[in-house]
Design a protein around this motif. Structure first.
Motif, PDB file in Angstrom:
ATOM      1  N   ASN A 134      10.583 -20.079  36.520  1.00 26.48           N
ATOM      2  CA  ASN A 134      10.979 -19.431  37.657  1.00 26.48           C
ATOM      3  C   ASN A 134      12.438 -19.897  38.099  1.00 26.48           C
ATOM      4  O   ASN A 134      12.960 -19.762  39.146  1.00 26.48           O
ATOM      5  CB  ASN A 134      10.109 -19.474  38.794  1.00 26.48           C
ATOM      6  CG  ASN A 134       8.679 -18.474  38.558  1.00 26.48           C
ATOM      7  OD1 ASN A 134       8.760 -17.303  38.780  1.00 26.48           O
ATOM      8  ND2 ASN A 134       7.795 -18.977  37.995  1.00 26.48           N
ATOM      9  N   ARG A 135      13.066 -20.613  37.181  1.00 24.88           N
ATOM     10  CA  ARG A 135      14.399 -21.168  37.404  1.00 24.88           C
ATOM     11  C   ARG A 135      15.304 -20.819  36.199  1.00 24.88           C
ATOM     12  O   ARG A 135      16.021 -21.866  36.023  1.00 24.88           O
ATOM     13  CB  ARG A 135      14.207 -22.762  37.694  1.00 24.88           C
ATOM     14  CG  ARG A 135      13.379 -23.095  38.997  1.00 24.88           C
ATOM     15  CD  ARG A 135      13.381 -24.502  39.062  1.00 24.88           C
ATOM     16  NE  ARG A 135      14.476 -25.412  39.052  1.00 24.88           N
ATOM     17  CZ  ARG A 135      15.357 -25.503  40.171  1.00 24.88           C
ATOM     18  NH1 ARG A 135      15.021 -24.861  41.252  1.00 24.88           N
ATOM     19  NH2 ARG A 135      16.557 -26.024  40.160  1.00 24.88           N
ATOM     20  N   THR A 149       5.023 -19.816  41.025  1.00 26.45           N
ATOM     21  CA  THR A 149       6.458 -19.802  41.054  1.00 26.45           C
ATOM     22  C   THR A 149       7.141 -21.254  40.665  1.00 26.45           C
ATOM     23  O   THR A 149       8.199 -21.498  40.478  1.00 26.45           O
ATOM     24  CB  THR A 149       7.386 -19.230  42.346  1.00 26.45           C
ATOM     25  OG1 THR A 149       6.564 -19.996  43.495  1.00 26.45           O
ATOM     26  CG2 THR A 149       6.823 -17.727  42.332  1.00 26.45           C
ATOM     27  N   CYS A 169      16.770 -17.364  44.719  1.00 23.89           N
ATOM     28  CA  CYS A 169      16.000 -16.291  45.334  1.00 23.89           C
ATOM     29  C   CYS A 169      14.522 -16.741  45.209  1.00 23.89           C
ATOM     30  O   CYS A 169      13.993 -16.345  46.329  1.00 23.89           O
ATOM     31  CB  CYS A 169      16.148 -14.930  44.733  1.00 23.89           C
ATOM     32  SG  CYS A 169      17.682 -14.159  44.587  1.00 23.89           S
ATOM     33  N   VAL A 170      14.011 -17.398  44.489  1.00 19.09           N
ATOM     34  CA  VAL A 170      12.439 -17.634  44.400  1.00 19.09           C
ATOM     35  C   VAL A 170      12.147 -18.537  45.740  1.00 19.09           C
ATOM     36  O   VAL A 170      11.254 -18.104  46.497  1.00 19.09           O
ATOM     37  CB  VAL A 170      12.078 -18.403  43.328  1.00 19.09           C
ATOM     38  CG1 VAL A 170      10.777 -19.139  43.531  1.00 19.09           C
ATOM     39  CG2 VAL A 170      12.092 -17.586  42.132  1.00 19.09           C
ATOM     40  N   THR A 186      10.793  -9.913  34.809  1.00 17.85           N
ATOM     41  CA  THR A 186      11.239 -10.900  33.831  1.00 17.85           C
ATOM     42  C   THR A 186      12.041 -10.521  32.646  1.00 17.85           C
ATOM     43  O   THR A 186      12.023 -11.180  31.631  1.00 17.85           O
ATOM     44  CB  THR A 186       9.564 -11.016  33.385  1.00 17.85           C
ATOM     45  OG1 THR A 186       9.149  -9.772  32.613  1.00 17.85           O
ATOM     46  CG2 THR A 186       8.949 -11.703  34.491  1.00 17.85           C
ATOM     47  N   GLU A 238      17.521 -16.609  40.039  1.00 14.10           N
ATOM     48  CA  GLU A 238      16.101 -17.136  40.297  1.00 14.10           C
ATOM     49  C   GLU A 238      16.126 -18.742  41.140  1.00 14.10           C
ATOM     50  O   GLU A 238      15.295 -18.792  41.932  1.00 14.10           O
ATOM     51  CB  GLU A 238      15.466 -17.265  39.008  1.00 14.10           C
ATOM     52  CG  GLU A 238      15.052 -16.015  38.175  1.00 14.10           C
ATOM     53  CD  GLU A 238      14.081 -16.275  37.089  1.00 14.10           C
ATOM     54  OE1 GLU A 238      13.826 -17.441  36.773  1.00 14.10           O
ATOM     55  OE2 GLU A 238      14.074 -15.526  36.366  1.00 14.10           O
TER      56      GLU A 238
END
Length: 259
Positions: free
Chosen positions: A122-123, A185, A131-132, A211, A128
């Motif tokens: 999630n990086r 995440t 935003c994550v 994704t 990402e």
């Protein structure tokens, strides 16, 4: 009802059919009902197994922080509980990332791998990484009704898909949802992709912006993998276009059977 216990959680599963094992793993904040169509279709030829991930559906969530590693550990524990030595594993989103980690950490038990809209991190890019963390903070402040509505609107292409997502997400406990989402995440598997040796099919919906950027990287990292774009589908790919997804999975399993 069929339950087993692992690492403090009571986990629900179902199985149907006989033959080689096909394990389906659902997406984050969803449940095993995501695979109802696939269970009905494939159970005529396979022993189909589904489970509710911890904190989802009928499975419990122990208090405290949720480990990013626990989802593949639960999946392996289910295979061990059922004395399954080897299985074809299919997962969507969280389920796909769980399947990736299962193939990395328990390669002898994964015969074939089917990834649908699966992330490996999630990086992945700057977007990402920015935003994550913002997404996590916002979700802590939003009521579950809003969360359910927003996820359904963003991830489903059909009315039926959006209705299912809204219902299943809305049924989750707010604290449990956020603890699970932090773990989901935080999952990271980029460095292990190249170690995956089993035949792998990668499916991505043509409208899946969540994704999509990671799929070429996953495809290139898993040697010999096959990447297929599913038309008319968002992140809920098997729900939006179940016929095409079943066709691609059936073709892949049959090709591997004939090798």
């Amino acid at each position: 009802m069929p339950y087993f216990e692992n690492l403090g959680a009571r986990l629900y599963f179902e199985e149907k059919g006989e033959g080689k094992v096909l394990l389906f793993l659902h997406g984050a904040s969803w449940d095993l009902r995501q695979w109802n169509n696939e269970v009905d279709y494939f159970s005529s030829q396979y022993r189909v197994v589904t489970m509710d991930a911890r904190g989802h559906g009928k499975s419990s969530l122990p208090p405290g922080e949720v480990s990013p590693q626990v989802f593949w550990q639960d999946a392996k524990a289910l295979l061990d509980h059922l004395n399954i030595k080897k299985a074809a594993v299919c997962g969507l989103s969280l389920g796909g990332h769980t399947a990736i980690q299962l193939a990395i950490h328990a390669p002898d038990q994964v015969d074939r791998l089917i990834l649908i809209g699966a992330p490996c991190t999630n990086r992945f890019n700057l977007y990402e990484r920015i935003c994550v963390p913002i997404n996590r903070a916002c979700l802590k402040l939003m009521p579950m009704g809003w969360i359910a509505w927003s996820i359904a609107a963003a991830l489903g292409s059909s009315k039926e898909t959006r209705a299912y997502i809204k219902d299943v997400v809305g049924s989750m406990d707010h604290d449990g949802f956020n603890r699970v989402w932090k773990a989901v995440t935080s999952m990271e598997s980029r460095s292990g992709l190249a170690s995956i040796q089993c035949p792998t099919l990668i499916l991505i919906g043509d409208h899946d912006a969540l994704t999509r950027a990671q799929q070429p990287f996953i495809h290139q990292s898993i040697k010999g993998s096959k990447l297929v774009v599913i038309p008319g589908a968002n992140h809920g790919t098997n729900l939006d276009n179940p016929l095409r997804v079943r066709q691609e999975i059936s073709r892949f399993l049959q090709e591997e059977k004939e090798r």
